[in-house]
Each structure stands twice: as C-alpha cells, then as structure tokens.
Write an enzyme that holds these catalytic residues in place. Structure first.
Site, PDB file in Angstrom:
ATOM      1  N   CYS A   2       0.828  -1.213   0.000  1.00  0.00           N
ATOM      2  CA  CYS A   2       0.000   0.000   0.000  1.00  0.00           C
ATOM      3  C   CYS A   2       0.862   1.263   0.000  1.00  0.00           C
ATOM      4  O   CYS A   2       1.962   1.277   0.547  1.00  0.00           O
ATOM      5  CB  CYS A   2      -0.868   0.035   1.243  1.00  0.00           C
ATOM      6  SG  CYS A   2      -1.821  -1.449   1.496  1.00  0.00           S
ATOM      7  N   ARG A  27       4.838  -0.392  -6.442  1.00  0.00           N
ATOM      8  CA  ARG A  27       4.880  -1.208  -5.230  1.00  0.00           C
ATOM      9  C   ARG A  27       3.778  -2.270  -5.214  1.00  0.00           C
ATOM     10  O   ARG A  27       3.791  -3.155  -4.366  1.00  0.00           O
ATOM     11  CB  ARG A  27       4.726  -0.311  -3.996  1.00  0.00           C
ATOM     12  CG  ARG A  27       5.873   0.666  -3.844  1.00  0.00           C
ATOM     13  CD  ARG A  27       5.473   1.795  -2.930  1.00  0.00           C
ATOM     14  NE  ARG A  27       5.282   1.329  -1.574  1.00  0.00           N
ATOM     15  CZ  ARG A  27       6.188   1.414  -0.622  1.00  0.00           C
ATOM     16  NH1 ARG A  27       7.351   1.947  -0.893  1.00  0.00           N
ATOM     17  NH2 ARG A  27       5.941   0.977   0.579  1.00  0.00           N
ATOM     18  N   TRP A  75      -3.201  -2.619  -1.308  1.00  0.00           N
ATOM     19  CA  TRP A  75      -2.890  -4.008  -1.659  1.00  0.00           C
ATOM     20  C   TRP A  75      -3.638  -4.848  -0.628  1.00  0.00           C
ATOM     21  O   TRP A  75      -3.337  -4.786   0.563  1.00  0.00           O
ATOM     22  CB  TRP A  75      -1.387  -4.233  -1.575  1.00  0.00           C
ATOM     23  CG  TRP A  75      -0.937  -5.574  -2.053  1.00  0.00           C
ATOM     24  CD1 TRP A  75      -0.797  -5.980  -3.354  1.00  0.00           C
ATOM     25  CD2 TRP A  75      -0.534  -6.684  -1.252  1.00  0.00           C
ATOM     26  NE1 TRP A  75      -0.337  -7.272  -3.390  1.00  0.00           N
ATOM     27  CE2 TRP A  75      -0.162  -7.729  -2.123  1.00  0.00           C
ATOM     28  CE3 TRP A  75      -0.439  -6.898   0.130  1.00  0.00           C
ATOM     29  CZ2 TRP A  75       0.281  -8.966  -1.666  1.00  0.00           C
ATOM     30  CZ3 TRP A  75       0.002  -8.133   0.579  1.00  0.00           C
ATOM     31  CH2 TRP A  75       0.361  -9.148  -0.315  1.00  0.00           C
ATOM     32  N   ASN A  99      -1.666   2.272   6.205  1.00  0.00           N
ATOM     33  CA  ASN A  99      -0.810   1.148   5.774  1.00  0.00           C
ATOM     34  C   ASN A  99      -0.467   0.340   7.012  1.00  0.00           C
ATOM     35  O   ASN A  99      -0.225   0.911   8.072  1.00  0.00           O
ATOM     36  CB  ASN A  99       0.508   1.655   5.190  1.00  0.00           C
ATOM     37  CG  ASN A  99       0.350   2.174   3.786  1.00  0.00           C
ATOM     38  OD1 ASN A  99      -0.732   2.110   3.219  1.00  0.00           O
ATOM     39  ND2 ASN A  99       1.431   2.682   3.237  1.00  0.00           N
ATOM     40  N   GLY A 100      -0.348  -0.973   6.844  1.00  0.00           N
ATOM     41  CA  GLY A 100       0.023  -1.819   7.982  1.00  0.00           C
ATOM     42  C   GLY A 100      -1.124  -2.723   8.368  1.00  0.00           C
ATOM     43  O   GLY A 100      -2.073  -2.905   7.581  1.00  0.00           O
ATOM     44  N   GLU A 478      16.487 -18.547  -7.064  1.00  0.00           N
ATOM     45  CA  GLU A 478      16.112 -17.221  -7.568  1.00  0.00           C
ATOM     46  C   GLU A 478      15.513 -17.323  -8.980  1.00  0.00           C
ATOM     47  O   GLU A 478      14.518 -16.662  -9.287  1.00  0.00           O
ATOM     48  CB  GLU A 478      17.345 -16.305  -7.529  1.00  0.00           C
ATOM     49  CG  GLU A 478      17.159 -14.916  -8.094  1.00  0.00           C
ATOM     50  CD  GLU A 478      16.060 -14.094  -7.426  1.00  0.00           C
ATOM     51  OE1 GLU A 478      15.532 -14.505  -6.376  1.00  0.00           O
ATOM     52  OE2 GLU A 478      15.690 -13.054  -7.989  1.00  0.00           O
ATOM     53  N   LYS A 482      11.776 -16.057  -9.886  1.00  0.00           N
ATOM     54  CA  LYS A 482      11.477 -15.085 -10.963  1.00  0.00           C
ATOM     55  C   LYS A 482      10.404 -15.642 -11.881  1.00  0.00           C
ATOM     56  O   LYS A 482       9.448 -14.976 -12.224  1.00  0.00           O
ATOM     57  CB  LYS A 482      12.710 -14.800 -11.817  1.00  0.00           C
ATOM     58  CG  LYS A 482      13.740 -13.841 -11.397  1.00  0.00           C
ATOM     59  CD  LYS A 482      13.340 -12.483 -10.933  1.00  0.00           C
ATOM     60  CE  LYS A 482      12.687 -12.455  -9.592  1.00  0.00           C
ATOM     61  NZ  LYS A 482      13.340 -11.920  -8.477  1.00  0.00           N
ATOM     62  N   GLU A 485       6.910 -15.899 -10.212  1.00  0.00           N
ATOM     63  CA  GLU A 485       6.311 -14.588  -9.935  1.00  0.00           C
ATOM     64  C   GLU A 485       5.622 -13.992 -11.158  1.00  0.00           C
ATOM     65  O   GLU A 485       4.549 -13.430 -11.037  1.00  0.00           O
ATOM     66  CB  GLU A 485       7.406 -13.582  -9.529  1.00  0.00           C
ATOM     67  CG  GLU A 485       7.888 -13.712  -8.127  1.00  0.00           C
ATOM     68  CD  GLU A 485       8.911 -12.627  -7.808  1.00  0.00           C
ATOM     69  OE1 GLU A 485      10.017 -12.663  -8.376  1.00  0.00           O
ATOM     70  OE2 GLU A 485       8.596 -11.749  -7.003  1.00  0.00           O
ATOM     71  N   HIS A 501      16.798 -37.682  -4.204  1.00  0.00           N
ATOM     72  CA  HIS A 501      16.217 -38.008  -2.896  1.00  0.00           C
ATOM     73  C   HIS A 501      14.716 -37.738  -2.865  1.00  0.00           C
ATOM     74  O   HIS A 501      14.145 -37.564  -1.792  1.00  0.00           O
ATOM     75  CB  HIS A 501      16.936 -37.221  -1.795  1.00  0.00           C
ATOM     76  CG  HIS A 501      18.388 -37.578  -1.697  1.00  0.00           C
ATOM     77  ND1 HIS A 501      18.819 -38.788  -1.197  1.00  0.00           N
ATOM     78  CD2 HIS A 501      19.493 -36.915  -2.091  1.00  0.00           C
ATOM     79  CE1 HIS A 501      20.144 -38.838  -1.271  1.00  0.00           C
ATOM     80  NE2 HIS A 501      20.580 -37.718  -1.814  1.00  0.00           N
ATOM     81  N   LYS A 597       5.639  -4.690  -4.253  1.00  0.00           N
ATOM     82  CA  LYS A 597       7.080  -4.448  -4.331  1.00  0.00           C
ATOM     83  C   LYS A 597       7.705  -4.377  -2.951  1.00  0.00           C
ATOM     84  O   LYS A 597       8.834  -4.779  -2.740  1.00  0.00           O
ATOM     85  CB  LYS A 597       7.311  -3.145  -5.086  1.00  0.00           C
ATOM     86  CG  LYS A 597       8.769  -2.785  -5.308  1.00  0.00           C
ATOM     87  CD  LYS A 597       9.403  -3.705  -6.325  1.00  0.00           C
ATOM     88  CE  LYS A 597      10.879  -3.495  -6.491  1.00  0.00           C
ATOM     89  NZ  LYS A 597      11.533  -4.668  -7.084  1.00  0.00           N
TER      90      LYS A 597
END
Ligand code: F6R
Length: 602
Positions: A2, A27, A75, A99-100, A478, A482, A485, A501, A597
């Site tokens: 947010c 974001r 968000w 926000n929060g 990573e 990527k 996402e 395994h 973000k």
C-alpha cells in the site's frame, strides 16, 4: 505494498495525489482512492484496478484553493479488492488512509458495532476512523480523539486522518510502517516513501515509530510518548531516477539490461586496484565478532544464501542464513559475538525490520545491505552498505538481487582482508574477476533473441525445476522464483544433488529442468545429476559454457574461468527466460498479480 500520500496547501490537490500515487504504483496495489476537504466540502473518489480508473472518475473534478487531501493505493490484506474496501475509509465526517495491520481490529470493531456503529468495509483500517469519531463525539477535541485512537491500536500503522470538524488539519501517526513529511514553504506533504514528493518538497523528516501529530497552517507539531518534540528536517534529494521505460517494453526488461551499468556504481570507490574498501563501515565493526547471521526475505534471502557460501569459503567466518519471518518466532539464541546482517531491496520489509530490532535488543551489532537510503532498515542498523542499484520498479527484483550479491562478494573479500584469511594473490584474482562483472551482465541481442525463441517451448508442462550446486543452488532458487512470480507457472529451485532423494519421481518429458552447469564449479557432479534426469526423459535446458549432448536446449555462456562471473552471466539468462515466458503468456510483467514491491505487513 500500500502507498500513502497527503498534502496540505493551496496547490491543485487532485493532481498532487494522483501523480504521487502513480509514483507509488510499482509497489503493487489493487485499488486506489483519494479524499479532499476544500471550502468545507469533502469529496472522495475510489476505484478498483489501475490508477487510470481513478483518473477517469476524477476527470471533472479540480481543487485549487487551500485544502487538505489524502490518497492511498491498497494491496488487499483484510477483505477483497473492492471499492468499499479501498481507502480512504469514511466515518460520518472524517476519512482515514492506513498502511500496515491493526492486530486488535476485531476487538475494537466489535466494541464499536455494539455502540451501533456500522462498518462498510471488511478492513482493519476502517476501525481507525470510527474510533476517532466515537471519541470526538464524547470530548469534542479532535487532537485528543486522534491521540486516544492511536493509543488503542496494536500492530503496525502509518496513517493519515482528515475530518470536517478540523478542516485545515491533517492528523498523522506512524508505528512500524514507513511515513515521512515533506516541506516546501507553506506546503506540507506526507508520503509512505520519498519518491512521490521528490522535486515537490525540498526538505524531509522521516517519522520514527511511535510519533504522531498534526499539520496545520504550514507547520507540523510532533509528539511521541514523552510529549511534544522538536525534529530536524533534512534536505530531500532532487534525483528522481524514477525510471522511464525508455525503449523497453517493461521496467523489468530495462532493469535487466541496466545491470552491467549499475554494477559499476556498486563497485565504485569500493573495489580498488588491490584491495576492497568500505568507507561506510566502522573500523571496529569486526571487533569481538566470531560469526555472521544474515536475515532476509524472498530474493534478498537468495542473495544472502549466496553470500554465506562466499563468506565461509573465502573469509573463513561461520555464516548462517535465516528467513526473517521464521527467525522472528523461533526464539533464536543470539550471541553478542554475532554480526547481524539484514538484506533488503526496499529497506521496509516488515519481517526483516522486526528481525533486526530483535537482534539489536539482544545486543548484536548490525549491518544492513540495502538499496534505499533513509529506509527504515537502514536507519535502524548500526552500519549500512547501499547497493546503489537505482530505483527498481519491476516488482520482480533483478538488479537489486545482482547488486546485493555483488556487495556480499565485496564484503566477503573485505572480511577476508581483515581476518587475513586470503593471500594477496587470491585477492587479486577475485578483484580481477570482479572488474569483469559488468561485461558478464551484458545482454547481447543474440542471447535475448535466443531466449525469446526458446521461451515458446516452455509455456506448458507440469512444472519447472531449476537446479544447481553450491552458489548455483541459490541462483536456481532465484531463477525459479522469478519465473513463478511473473509467469504463474509452478517452478522450484533445488540443489542438484538432492533431486534423487525425492523430486526425481516427477521426471518425465513434461518436467522442464533448467540446469545451471558452470564449468568452474563442480561441473562433473552436476553433469551426472542432470544425466540422471535425462535418463528419466525430463526435458533439459542446460545453461553452461560447455556443450552438453543430452540437453534438449542449450544456452551457451561465455565465461568459464570464475564461478561468480558464471553466476552473473547465468543469472541474466534465467531472468530473460522468465521475462520472455511471461510476455508470451500475456501477463503484466511489471505488476504481477497478488504481489507487492515492498512488503510492509508481516
Ligand atoms: C522477488 C522479490 C521479493 C523480495 C522480498 C523482500 O522478486 O522482490 O521476494 O525480495 O519481498 O523484499 P526486500 O528485498 O525489499 O526486503
């Protein structure tokens, strides 16, 4: 995550709010809204989806007299992305943005509902505005009502409140979520990060946790638990670096291409002819330190894992890596001889910030590796190394990861110098390799075209495994992150030697294996791991400087002499692969669904 913007002054407020929210757009958000009080008239607009929808709704509205204004990109955390759940939230005569997460909102909500107050949204944030109004109706003192309101809130918040009963004032409070105040003459701005107010405000004050107050008549009055307090403004940078896409289709694409150049910035003044130098670090940082713990989330966690291999192997210092959200609640045993490192692109990740606070409470020395100066994590740390990647707008991190990894490599050599665990000759070899990194990060037309072509073969299947060994294992993690996402395809990163395994049971021609096969690190070992998969008919895309006849597809890399150069070159290939697959699938590369973000909630 947010974003918040606020303004008190005479300028056209709709433009300030919408442009400010635009700057925060990267974001991640799923709805947006603004509220303005001017000439005793309260106006508000909300829209779900992109900011264009809000711009469309406010097309005919203008506000150019003195007034107060707040805006928000949301968000979703509590309740779906709907207009009712979008901020600002309305009481009877006041609006709030937040926000929060208010942890005790259910208790407060039930209490207010028992008094007959109706809630319109499913959010925790709406409790703030009703709590404020219910107190105001008892005492008729708006600042006292605001103070009482925030004293009731548990959890994290950065909040702005405006009310018709005090139509020239913005009330603000911060605890755990970022918020700053910008100043320019009589104009006062509020924002959750400095980007929206750069080149509008000339000075800034970054609020500390527990601070609250109000802005009126071009002034800000600030309080904390001890009472009213003075504060010192700092000059605000004018460097917007608010990337335009230039000729690229997406910010992520531009940021992948930028990596070679920004790496030069990351190394500047730090990589010297025959030593590594960090002016920003206290000389005493390593006194009484016997080991290192690194704490981070997501992509930053992957760079941390890479750093741990380097620190143990080259600097000969024990190094443990922790996922911040796990670390916070595991009741870790912390020792004063541990250097606590946090890694964060944004510097605002709630879990990482809280982990840092815990470590500091336990008396540990702290160092942060971060891309955003003045962010909460940087301010909270005893020492900070900035990664200097420039603003990263693509939600899927690329250049931030690259520069974090470079800082960790440089830091490893710095520690090795201090501990004398490296010979001058070895150090020179590392520095020579380091200087070649920008070249290893170059995106050639040939490479990009090849990945574009290849990507069409990897749009289906039942999953991807990215596999690697040693530092190429975190790179595999990573690469998989990527891809998932931005493509929404299932992908996992795995240590190549672990496949047999369990996961090898999944192998068939519809299992896509992206094999990271460096020539300078355990080539023969990974080769046999890939052969095992190939024998079970898995489809193999090998990324390697060596030919590998069992591969279905091959990206031939150039560097073969140093693992870190191979690492960076392969990193670019995995980023481009994810990008091209996502573009073919028609996804929003820069703002993938459900992602933000900067993750300022736990
Ligand atoms: C993935 C990504 C996230 C972040 C994570 C931590 O592309 O960007 O996984 O790495 O949310 O964020 P920072 O680094 O800002 O602490």
């Amino acid at each position: 995550m947010c974003g918040i913007i606020g303004y008190v002054g005479k300028k056209e407020k709709k433009k300030i709010l919408l442009d400010g929210l635009q700057e925060l757009e990267y974001r991640g958000y799923d709805s947006a809204g603004i509220a303005i009080i001017e000439n005793q008239r309260l106006k508000h607009f909300k829209a779900i989806g992109k900011l264009e929808n809000l711009r469309e709704k406010t097309k005919k509205y203008e506000s150019s007299n003195f007034g107060i204004a707040i805006g928000h990109t949301r968000w979703a955390t509590h309740g779906k992305p709907t207009e009712l759940n979008a901020h600002p939230h309305l009481g009877k005569y006041s609006f709030v943005v937040h926000n929060g997460i208010i942890e005790n909102y259910q208790e407060i909500k039930a209490e207010l509902q028992n008094k007959g107050i109706t809630f319109l949204s499913q959010t925790d944030s709406e409790t703030i505005v009703h709590l404020f109004e219910s107190d105001y109706e008892k005492n008729r003192d708006s600042f006292q009502a605001f103070t009482n309101t925030i004293n009731r809130l548990d959890g994290a918040y950065a909040t702005l409140l405006i009310t018709e009963v005090e139509e020239e004032t913005i009330f603000f409070a911060k605890n755990g979520s970022p918020m700053l105040i910008g100043f320019s003459g009589e104009d006062i701005y509020f924002a959750s990060s400095d980007t929206p107010i750069i080149r509008k405000a000339t000075e800034v004050y970054y609020l500390e946790d527990g601070e609250y107050g109000y802005s009126k008549d071009g002034n800000v009055t600030l309080f904390n638990q001890e009472g009213e307090k003075s504060f010192i403004k700092k000059p605000l940078t004018t460097n917007k670096a608010s990337a335009q896409k230039d000729s690229f289709r997406f910010f992520m694409e531009k940021e992948i291409y930028e990596q070679g150049r920004v790496m030069g910035e990351t190394m500047m003044g730090r990589v010297l002819d025959n030593s590594i130098n960090f002016d920003e670090l206290e000389k005493s940082l390593f006194e009484n330190i016997t080991n290192i713990k690194i704490c981070a989330c997501g992509t930053s966690y992957h760079s941390a894992l890479t750093g741990a291999y380097l620190l143990e192997r080259i600097a000969k210092i024990p190094c443990q890596v922790e996922i911040a959200s796990e670390f916070r609640y595991k009741e870790p045993l912390l020792q004063a001889s541990t250097l606590f490192i946090t890694i964060s692109q944004s510097g605002e990740t709630a879990d990482t910030l809280e982990a840092l606070k815990m470590a500091k409470r336990a008396g540990l020395k702290s160092l942060s590796i971060c891309n955003v100066d003045n962010s909460s994590i940087v301010r909270e740390s005893d020492n900070a190394i900035l990664t200097r990647a420039g603003i990263e707008k693509g939600v899927a991190s690329t250049k931030a990861f690259a520069t974090q990894t470079m800082v960790l490599w440089m830091f490893t050599l710095y520690v090795a110098q201090l501990k004398k665990s490296i010979t001058q000759e070895q150090l020179q070899t590392e520095i020579n390799a380091m200087i070649h990194t920008p070249k290893a990060l170059l995106v050639t037309d040939k490479l990009h075209a090849k990945l574009h072509r290849l990507s069409k073969r990897y749009l289906h299947g039942h999953g991807f495994f990215f596999i690697g060994r040693d530092i190429f294992f975190p790179l595999a993690l990573e690469g998989a992150l990527k891809l998932k996402e931005i493509s929404y395809l299932h992908a996992e990163g795995y240590p190549a030697g672990e496949m047999k395994h369990g996961p090898i049971a999944l192998a068939d021609s519809e299992l896509f294996t992206i094999a990271l096969m460096p020539s300078s690190m355990q080539y023969e070992k990974i080769k046999s791991n890939v052969e095992e998969l190939s024998a079970r008919d898995a489809t193999i895309l090998a990324i390697s400087p060596k030919p590998f006849e069992l591969a279905d597809d091959c990206i031939r890399t150039k560097y073969s002499s140093h693992p870190m150069l191979e690492f960076f070159e392969m990193m670019v290939a995995t980023q481009l692969l994810a990008l091209e697959i996502s573009i073919r699938l028609g996804n929003d590369v820069d703002m993938p669904r459900n992602l933000a973000k900067s993750v300022t909630v736990e």
